[in-house]
Design a protein around this motif. Structure first.
Motif, mmCIF file in Angstrom:
data_model
loop_
_atom_site.group_PDB
_atom_site.id
_atom_site.type_symbol
_atom_site.label_atom_id
_atom_site.label_comp_id
_atom_site.label_asym_id
_atom_site.label_seq_id
_atom_site.Cartn_x
_atom_site.Cartn_y
_atom_site.Cartn_z
ATOM 1 N N TRP A 201 0.832 -1.208 0.000
ATOM 2 C CA TRP A 201 0.000 0.000 0.000
ATOM 3 C C TRP A 201 0.866 1.257 0.000
ATOM 4 O O TRP A 201 0.579 2.226 -0.714
ATOM 5 N N LEU A 202 1.937 1.251 0.772
ATOM 6 C CA LEU A 202 2.845 2.402 0.796
ATOM 7 C C LEU A 202 3.513 2.596 -0.565
ATOM 8 O O LEU A 202 3.646 3.731 -1.042
ATOM 9 N N ASP A 203 3.924 1.497 -1.186
ATOM 10 C CA ASP A 203 4.547 1.584 -2.513
ATOM 11 C C ASP A 203 3.564 2.144 -3.539
ATOM 12 O O ASP A 203 3.932 2.969 -4.388
ATOM 13 N N GLU A 204 2.320 1.690 -3.452
ATOM 14 C CA GLU A 204 1.310 2.180 -4.395
ATOM 15 C C GLU A 204 1.057 3.669 -4.181
ATOM 16 O O GLU A 204 0.822 4.415 -5.139
ATOM 17 N N GLY A 205 1.126 4.097 -2.926
ATOM 18 C CA GLY A 205 0.961 5.517 -2.637
ATOM 19 C C GLY A 205 2.024 6.363 -3.307
ATOM 20 O O GLY A 205 1.741 7.446 -3.834
ATOM 21 N N LEU A 206 3.258 5.867 -3.318
ATOM 22 C CA LEU A 206 4.342 6.595 -3.988
ATOM 23 C C LEU A 206 4.119 6.635 -5.494
ATOM 24 O O LEU A 206 4.349 7.662 -6.142
ATOM 25 N N SER A 207 3.668 5.514 -6.047
ATOM 26 C CA SER A 207 3.413 5.464 -7.491
ATOM 27 C C SER A 207 2.296 6.421 -7.882
ATOM 28 O O SER A 207 2.399 7.152 -8.879
ATOM 29 N N ASN A 208 1.228 6.426 -7.094
ATOM 30 C CA ASN A 208 0.114 7.336 -7.375
ATOM 31 C C ASN A 208 0.533 8.791 -7.224
ATOM 32 O O ASN A 208 0.097 9.666 -7.979
#
Length: 208
Positions: free
Chosen positions: A61-68
Motif C-alpha cells: 500500500w505504501l509503494d502504491e501511494g508513492l506510485s500514485n
C-alpha cells in the motif's frame, strides 16, 4: 493469478478490510473467474505467515501511494506532499495499526523506528524528485530530513484532525526554513513524531 495482481487488488480493500489477512484472501474475488477467497494456507504461502503477510500488504500500500503520488501532475514539493496526504484519507482508521505492524517487525528491538522513518523519507524524496529538486550533498540530506519531519508530523496530525491536516502541513512547510537551520531540532522532531505514533498505536491496543 499472480502475487502482484493479488496485492494490487488487496490494497484496494484496505479501506473496508484494513491491513488484514482477510483483505489478502478477498483479493482473489476481484480477479476474473475467481469467486472464492484464498484459503489461509494460500495466503501464508503467497505472503507469509501471521502478521508477516499483513506487513507485506502495508508495504504494498505504501509503494502504491508513492506510485500514485508520482503520477499526479504536481509541480512543487508542497503539492506533492498534499497529494500523498490525501491518499491516506480512505484508510485513516487503519493507519495506526499499519505503523504498529511495521514498528514491531524487528526481532532485535521491541519497537523499531526505522520503517516509519523510511516511509516519510521515501515520501519526501519522491516529492523532491517530482519538483526537480537540485540540492546536492549536505543540502540534499538536510532538505529531506527537514521535510520528512514535517510530513511525519502532518500525517500524525491527520489521525486526530483530518480536516485541519492540509492547513497544518502548510503551516509546517512555511516554518520549515527555521527548522532547517538547526539539524538537532530535526532529529528531536522526528523522535517526537515516532513516539507519538507509538502512543496512538498503544492507545488503540495495537501494541502493548
Amino acid at each position: 493469478m499472480s502475487r502482484i495482481q493479488l496485492l494490487k487488488q488487496a490494497t484496494r480493500l484496505v479501506g473496508t478490510h484494513g491491513f488484514t489477512r482477510e483483505a489478502l484472501a478477498e483479493s482473489a474475488r476481484a480477479l476474473p473467474g475467481q469467486s472464492e477467497p484464498l484459503s489461509d494456507l494460500a495466503v501464508s504461502a503467497l505472503f507469509g505467515y501471521g502478521d508477516d503477510a499483513r506487513r507485506v500488504l502495508v508495504n504494498a500500500w505504501l509503494d502504491e501511494g508513492l506510485s500514485n503520488m508520482a503520477a499526479q501532475p504536481s509541480t512543487s514539493v508542497r503539492d506533492a506532499l498534499h497529494t500523498r496526504l490525501q491518499q491516506n484519507e480512505p484508510v485513516l482508521g487503519h493507519l495506526p495499526e499499519a505503523f504498529a505492524l511495521l514498528a514491531s517487525s524487528s526481532k532485535l528491538v521491541p519497537l523499531d523506528p526505522i520503517p516509519a522513518a523510511q516511509h516519510t523519507f521515501r515520501v519526501v524524496d519522491t516529492a523532491c524528485r517530482i519538483a526537480n529538486d537540485q540540492s546536492v550533498q549536505l543540502a540534499w540530506w538536510k532538505e529531506r530530513a527537514t521535510l520528512a519531519a514535517v510530513y511525519g508530523a502532518a500525517e500524525l496530525h491527520q489521525l486526530t484532525s483530518p480536516t485541519t491536516a492540509p492547513a497544518f502541513l502548510d503551516k509546517l512547510l512555511d516554518e520549515a526554513s527555521s527548522l532547517h537551520k538547526v539539524a538537532d531540532e530535526v532529529g528531536l522532531f522526528s523522535s517526537y513524531v515516532f513516539k507519538s505514533w507509538v502512543g496512538i498505536a498503544r492507545s488503540k491496543g495495537f501494541i502493548s
